[in-house]
Design a protein around this motif. Structure first.
Motif, PDB file in Angstrom:
ATOM      1  N   ARG A   1       0.816  -1.219   0.000  1.00  0.00           N
ATOM      2  CA  ARG A   1       0.000   0.000   0.000  1.00  0.00           C
ATOM      3  C   ARG A   1       0.850   1.269   0.000  1.00  0.00           C
ATOM      4  N   ARG A   2       1.875   1.284   0.812  1.00  0.00           N
ATOM      5  CA  ARG A   2       2.724   2.465   0.934  1.00  0.00           C
ATOM      6  C   ARG A   2       3.324   2.854  -0.427  1.00  0.00           C
ATOM      7  N   GLU A   3       3.861   1.845  -1.109  1.00  0.00           N
ATOM      8  CA  GLU A   3       4.493   2.075  -2.409  1.00  0.00           C
ATOM      9  C   GLU A   3       3.446   2.509  -3.437  1.00  0.00           C
ATOM     10  N   ALA A   4       2.274   1.840  -3.400  1.00  0.00           N
ATOM     11  CA  ALA A   4       1.202   2.165  -4.347  1.00  0.00           C
ATOM     12  C   ALA A   4       0.723   3.602  -4.148  1.00  0.00           C
ATOM     13  N   GLU A   5       0.628   4.026  -2.911  1.00  0.00           N
ATOM     14  CA  GLU A   5       0.173   5.402  -2.649  1.00  0.00           C
ATOM     15  C   GLU A   5       1.243   6.419  -3.052  1.00  0.00           C
ATOM     16  N   ASP A   6       2.508   6.056  -2.873  1.00  0.00           N
ATOM     17  CA  ASP A   6       3.581   6.949  -3.333  1.00  0.00           C
ATOM     18  C   ASP A   6       3.521   7.122  -4.852  1.00  0.00           C
ATOM     19  N   MET A   7       3.306   6.013  -5.546  1.00  0.00           N
ATOM     20  CA  MET A   7       3.173   6.066  -7.009  1.00  0.00           C
ATOM     21  C   MET A   7       1.973   6.925  -7.389  1.00  0.00           C
TER      22      MET A   7
END
Ligand code: ADP
Ligand code: MG
Length: 247
Positions: free
Chosen positions: A117-123
């Motif tokens: 989730r963290r990476e997806a939200e950063d993207m």
């Protein structure tokens, strides 16, 4: 570009029928990596069907489609692989109405890329900034203008880090004052070297961005030309008729 460079897309002798209706007739199209193609032609000529075949939203019956060296055949494995390479933007945005803008961008990455989730939200944040609507992240699609919704759709597609982007009349459902903001986003993408096939009748965009214009009529590719030649000295009678109608 080197002569032996891999084509991003190779469509060879492609035929497709809807039932008994022959919608695509022996289509050949090669798109080099980094190339920008605009596809135009009368309504019903098969433009949407062609680009939908390229990422297998439609199945073809004859001929072959190869995307970044991956042959689009019967194997579901290849289907997944091709969907990784290709992003698509539709006329009617196709956002999830019950998800926020940020979640529209993040959830597909989590579900089909297995990103955290963290990476997806950063993207999501990165690409919403890129299409210049970071401040809309927590709204729902219905609270946005058409132009903003389409930019979310572009950001959502880019979040999947595709190498090729397909656009199917991305501005034709928009009010005129919103067309430019979406085209500007697409111009930026083109300038960054994205391989693109864009179905559009926005001829200013075609002149500015396209390496080649493909003209379709009656399920066939009738003319492939540089924008300058296509608009100023079309080779085919059918192209002349089409241009006379839209300009
Ligand atoms: P374009 O995008 O150039 O307007 P389409 O690819 O949408 O053309 O459609 C080409 C032709 O195929 C049209 O005659 C359309 O009515 C027909 N067609 C499109 N989708 C379907 C379908 N799912 N089933 C049957 N016929 C279809
Ligand atoms: Mg169409």
């Amino acid at each position: 570009m080197t002569a032996h460079q891999l084509n991003a897309i190779e469509v060879s002798a492609l035929d497709k029928w809807y039932g008994s209706f022959h919608v695509l007739k022996t289509i050949d199209l090669r798109v080099a990596a980094g190339e920008r193609i605009v596809v135009c032609g009368p309504s019903g000529s098969g433009k949407s069907t062609l680009i939908r075949c390229i990422n297998r939203l439609e199945e073809h019956q004859r001929g072959s489609i190869c995307v970044n060296g991956i042959m689009l055949g019967d194997s579901v494995k290849n289907l997944d692989a091709i969907r990784r390479e290709v992003g698509m933007v539709f006329q009617h945005f196709n956002l999830f109405p019950h998800l926020t803008v940020k979640e529209n961008c993040a959830l597909p990455q989590i579900l089909s890329r297995g990103r955290r989730r963290r990476e997806a939200e950063d993207m999501a944040r990165h690409f919403l900034e890129k299409v210049r609507i970071p401040e809309q992240a927590d709204k729902y699609p219905g609270q946005l203008s058409g132009g903003q919704q389409q930019r979310v759709a572009i950001a959502r597609a880019l979040c999947m880090t595709p190498k090729i982007m397909l656009f199917d009349e991305p501005t034709s459902a928009l009010d005129p004052e919103m067309v430019k903001e979406v085209l500007d986003t697409m111009v930026t993408l083109a300038e960054e070297g994205m391989t693109m096939i864009v179905v559009t009748h926005e001829m200013g965009f075609a002149r500015r961005v396209a390496d080649r214009v493909v003209f379709m009529e009656d399920g066939q590719v009738k003319e492939v030309n540089t924008p300058a030649a296509f608009f100023d000295a079309p080779a085919q009678e059918s192209t002349k008729r089409f241009l006379a109608n839209i300009m």
